[in-house]
Design an enzyme around this catalytic site. Structure first.
Site, PDB file in Angstrom:
ATOM      1  N   ASP A 140       1.193  -7.630   2.246  1.00 46.30           N
ATOM      2  CA  ASP A 140       1.317  -6.188   2.010  1.00 46.30           C
ATOM      3  C   ASP A 140       2.785  -5.757   1.878  1.00 46.30           C
ATOM      4  O   ASP A 140       3.330  -5.079   2.736  1.00 46.30           O
ATOM      5  CB  ASP A 140       0.618  -5.433   3.152  1.00 46.30           C
ATOM      6  CG  ASP A 140       0.280  -3.998   2.765  1.00 46.30           C
ATOM      7  OD1 ASP A 140       0.849  -3.494   1.784  1.00 46.30           O
ATOM      8  OD2 ASP A 140      -0.544  -3.377   3.464  1.00 46.30           O
ATOM      9  N   HIS A 182       0.825  -1.218   0.000  1.00 49.06           N
ATOM     10  CA  HIS A 182       0.000   0.000   0.000  1.00 49.06           C
ATOM     11  C   HIS A 182       0.856   1.264   0.000  1.00 49.06           C
ATOM     12  O   HIS A 182       0.380   2.329  -0.377  1.00 49.06           O
ATOM     13  CB  HIS A 182      -1.063  -0.015   1.112  1.00 49.06           C
ATOM     14  CG  HIS A 182      -0.603   0.357   2.486  1.00 49.06           C
ATOM     15  ND1 HIS A 182      -0.329  -0.574   3.466  1.00 49.06           N
ATOM     16  CD2 HIS A 182      -0.395   1.560   3.067  1.00 49.06           C
ATOM     17  CE1 HIS A 182       0.020   0.044   4.577  1.00 49.06           C
ATOM     18  NE2 HIS A 182      -0.006   1.340   4.368  1.00 49.06           N
ATOM     19  N   SER A 218       3.894   2.232   8.560  1.00 48.72           N
ATOM     20  CA  SER A 218       3.713   1.260   7.489  1.00 48.72           C
ATOM     21  C   SER A 218       5.024   1.045   6.764  1.00 48.72           C
ATOM     22  O   SER A 218       5.702   2.009   6.403  1.00 48.72           O
ATOM     23  CB  SER A 218       2.671   1.758   6.495  1.00 48.72           C
ATOM     24  OG  SER A 218       1.404   1.388   6.934  1.00 48.72           O
TER      25      SER A 218
HETATM   26  N1  ARG Z   1      -4.783   0.511   7.686  1.00 45.03           N
HETATM   27  C1  ARG Z   1      -3.486   0.582   7.059  1.00 45.03           C
HETATM   28  C2  ARG Z   1      -2.954   1.998   7.199  1.00 45.03           C
HETATM   29  O1  ARG Z   1      -3.477   2.732   7.956  1.00 45.03           O
HETATM   30  C3  ARG Z   1      -3.499   0.085   5.657  1.00 45.03           C
HETATM   31  C4  ARG Z   1      -4.185   0.972   4.658  1.00 45.03           C
HETATM   32  C5  ARG Z   1      -4.157   0.491   3.244  1.00 45.03           C
HETATM   33  N2  ARG Z   1      -5.074  -0.608   3.004  1.00 45.03           N
HETATM   34  C6  ARG Z   1      -6.409  -0.481   2.715  1.00 45.03           C
HETATM   35  N3  ARG Z   1      -7.125  -1.558   2.531  1.00 45.03           N
HETATM   36  N4  ARG Z   1      -7.006   0.677   2.603  1.00 45.03           N
HETATM   37  O2  ARG Z   1      -2.407   2.655   6.379  1.00 45.03           O
HETATM   38  N1  GLU Z   2      -1.234   1.395   7.698  1.00 43.67           N
HETATM   39  C1  GLU Z   2      -0.685   2.454   8.494  1.00 43.67           C
HETATM   40  C2  GLU Z   2       0.335   3.296   7.737  1.00 43.67           C
HETATM   41  O1  GLU Z   2       0.194   3.510   6.567  1.00 43.67           O
HETATM   42  C3  GLU Z   2      -0.116   1.854   9.715  1.00 43.67           C
HETATM   43  C4  GLU Z   2      -1.249   1.489  10.560  1.00 43.67           C
HETATM   44  C5  GLU Z   2      -1.310   2.330  11.793  1.00 43.67           C
HETATM   45  O2  GLU Z   2      -1.899   3.416  11.781  1.00 43.67           O
HETATM   46  O3  GLU Z   2      -0.705   1.854  12.757  1.00 43.67           O
HETATM   47  O4  GLU Z   2       1.245   3.855   8.281  1.00 43.67           O
END
Ligand code: ARG
Ligand code: GLU
Length: 677
Positions: A206, A85, A613
């Site tokens: 990921d 991502h 991330s």
């Molecule tokens: N929750 C993760 C973050 O905050 C992954 C986001 C990307 N993935 C998604 N399905 N939107 O960035």
């Molecule tokens: N997916 C999040 C990021 O892009 C990390 C998840 C979180 O917030 O801990 O940094």
């Protein structure tokens, strides 16, 4: 100090007298203060292995990737791992209908096939230094920064921590030739999509792979065929030994925004004002986009990234508000503040502090709310952003044409504009509603008719280039101008969060000093601010609901159980089905609960946030065992209050990464390069 009471203690948590070992995002330069505890938990290296100003250390293997992610070097030839991502935008940029790397993945079979990504940069931390005393002695910020930016591609900034009580100079070196090496198909890299986002059990592969290039002197350079792989001072050794519950883990990366020391007023704003507003507005936008996506597969693809971005915050804030409520954070903070006030009552320098802070919130919150509401309403209209871009090109005399970005859908945007302008009118305090907007709507007879007049009248939403000359008086550009006063009002609130707005932050400076005097046993770590931090914890499950324990490792069997060709988020590549059917796991096979399978994702108790991330997950020997990419939904309030019993970060197991590279990508040479063959 107020002792925190925990009801259920799970075996994998380490608890020391002053703090929970798993809470905190520590400055690498001060990690020596934590190293004893880390070693007790299983860390085998020394503080100077994590950060050293003299010799190569693990910090030289960690980079800030793009704007807001983390990445890590895994070979002496500049090979870099991050999340799928995080690489998504780059992969999308390089994709076309003929070469759809997002859908099918990409695997360079040699360095010659690595694809340069225009505009992508990675930054390495060269050094960091506490300059609080230099500033106090009268040195100018500009001078400190200028004298620190001597090297090729260097940039420096001074970031304050503890609400301005300390100032740290960060020097970075930015590399501009970064190339895509490998990416799994989205059905692996985004497996589970938004359905599984923030959720455990998780099965997302990921990750994506890049390489940093440098000139012949190993220095940053613009893209050139002559460039050679960058030789990092240090890279991570990969461990394929795997992890088990209770093992030490450390996260080294760039978390963006936490606010652990705020008073109850700030928590009430987040939980009761900001989050509910943002969630309600995004619910409408998501419904509009989803409905259009359901009708047309082309729209589903065109709006996939936008939908994911909107849904990510939308889901996180819901988890955060629930978490704050469950923990009773507001009530707890109020009690903490009452105890503080009692202590402060006879200390002239602190006695009226909380009152001053409350008064600052009372006068500042509305302005901050205006900014957030504007961003989530008018700022959410794509045509508004395009109008601003066109206007800015005109003002700067930059170019002759405005070109509508591909993947734009005018019907979706028109519907969102109707919804969001209506919400703006409903929710915005009257004095901030521009008169021109009011009279525009009145003149058209209704909000919908007004929106139609903009969308039907503008030239910028047509396909193909639009001459900037022809845009004088364009209704969409005129619409954008209406909000100039709000935009300039908002510029006063451009801070990480409400508590960082200067009129409030100045009181926190004193509050932090007072807390250190009063609550001396509390371990204070600075709030996240997109600078390099260390978090440590253990591989650890948690009780998700009464009697429902979530174990910390998922496997390929879980992917197969979710696999469903009818459901876009769960439709895995046929190769993976075949591999499962024939049990062709090679050396990536593990035994779990009597089954032969492949590890996929794991949970740990590290304190992480957005920006982490792509961060390396490191075992006790300093080796790479995974890549961090998420938190569980019930953890998301950890940006304000960390609860060691349930806060968990989610990582992809490095063995799954290697399995995909090997068995799906067929990129064996990469395995050799990272030293696993
Ligand atoms: N929750 C993760 C973050 O905050 C992954 C986001 C990307 N993935 C998604 N399905 N939107 O960035
Ligand atoms: N997916 C999040 C990021 O892009 C990390 C998840 C979180 O917030 O801990 O940094």
């Amino acid at each position: 100090m107020i002792k925190r009471v925990i009801l259920g203690i799970i075996a994998c948590l380490t608890i020391s007298s002053s703090t929970f070992a798993d809470e905190g995002m520590w400055l690498p330069t001060l990690i020596k203060e934590r190293i004893k505890e880390m070693r007790k938990m299983g860390f085998k290296l020394k503080a100077e292995d994590i950060y050293s100003s003299e010799k190569a250390s693990l910090k030289d293997a960690v980079v800030q990737f793009g704007g807001g992610c983390t990445g890590e070097f895994v070979s002496e030839q500049g090979l870099l791992l991050t999340n799928h991502h995080c690489g998504y935008g780059s992969i999308q940029k390089l994709s076309s209908v003929e070469h759809d790397y997002l859908t099918y993945g990409y695997w360079a079979q040699s360095m010659a096939e690595e694809l340069p990504v225009p505009g992508l940069t990675v930054s390495l931390l060269v050094s960091m230094e506490d300059v609080t005393e230099r500033l106090a002695a009268g040195e100018k910020r500009e001078d400190i920064i200028a004298s620190a930016t001597k090297g090729e591609g260097y940039r420096a900034s001074i970031e304050s921590i503890y609400y301005g009580n300390q100032h740290i100079l960060y020097v970075y070196q930015t590399f501009r030739d970064v190339r895509l090496v490998g990416a799994p198909p989205s059905s692996i890299g985004k497996f589970g999509g938004d359905t599984d986002n923030w959720i455990w059990p998780r099965h997302t592969g990921d990750f994506s792979i890049f390489r940093v290039y440098a000139d012949s002197n190993n220095q940053p350079a613009d893209y050139s065929k002559e460039n050679v792989p960058y030789r990092p001072k240090r890279h991570f050794k990969i461990s394929t030994d795997g992890i088990k519950e209770g093992d030490f883990t450390m996260i080294y990366g760039f978390p963006g925004n936490t606010q652990e020391y705020v008073i109850s007023d700030a928590v009430e704003y987040v939980a009761n004002v900001s989050n509910p507003m943002k969630i309600a507005l995004r619910t409408q936008r998501l419904e509009t986009i989803s409905a259009a996506q359901a009708k047309d597969p082309a729209v589903r693809i065109a709006y996939a990234a936008k939908h994911a971005g909107i849904a990510n915050g939308w889901k996180k804030w819901q988890g955060e508000s629930l978490g704050l409520e469950r923990l009773g954070t507001v009530e707890k903070k109020k009690q903490y503040e009452a105890a503080f006030a009692e202590w402060a009552a006879d200390k002239p320098q602190y006695a009226s502090l909380l009152d001053s802070m409350r008064a600052a919130y009372a006068t500042t919150t509305e302005g901050y709310f205006v900014r957030e509401l504007f961003n989530e309403t008018i700022g959410a209209i794509e045509a508004y952003s395009y109008a601003r871009a066109a206007q800015s090109a005109i003002d700067r005399n930059a170019g002759d044409y405005f070109t509508l970005p591909k993947d734009y859908n005018i019907d979706i945007d028109r519907t969102i504009a109707r919804q969001m302008i209506a919400e703006f009118m409903k929710r915005m305090p009257t004095k901030y509603i521009p008169e021109a907007l009011r009279s525009g709507i009145k003149g058209s007879g209704s909000i919908d008719a007004y929106v139609d007049s903009l969308f039907n009248g503008t030239k910028i939403l047509r396909q193909g280039p639009t001459a900037l000359e022809s845009l004088a008086g364009d209704p969409m550009l005129e619409f954008a101008k209406i909000f100039a006063p709000i935009v300039s009002h908002n510029s006063r609130y451009l801070y990480r969060n409400l508590s960082n707005v200067p009129s409030i932050e100045k009181w926190y400076r004193t509050y932090m000093q007072a807390l250190r005097e009063w609550d001396g046993n509390r371990a204070f770590y600075p709030d996240a601010n997109f600078t390099l931090r260390v978090a440590y914890g253990t591989i650890c499950g948690y009780e998700n609901a009464d009697g429902e324990y979530h174990t910390p490792l998922t496997t390929l069997d879980g992917i197969i159980a979710k696999d469903n060709p009818q459901i876009y988020d769960y439709d895995i590549p046929q190769e993976l089905r075949d591999i499962y059917k024939n049990k062709e796991y090679g050396r990536w096979a593990i035994e779990k609960d009597g089954r032969t399978t492949v590890p996929v994702c794991f949970l740990a108790s590290n304190h992480t946030s957005g920006g982490n991330s792509g961060s390396p997950v490191i075992n006790g020997r300093g080796e790479l065992v995974g890549i961090n990419f998420d938190r569980t939904w019930r953890s998301t309030m950890s940006d304000i209050e960390f609860d060691p019993t349930i806060c968990r970060n989610i990582s992809v197991d490095i063995r799954y990464v290697l399995f995909v590279v090997d068995c799906i990508g067929g990129a064996e040479y990469l395995l050799k390069e990272v030293g696993v063959k």
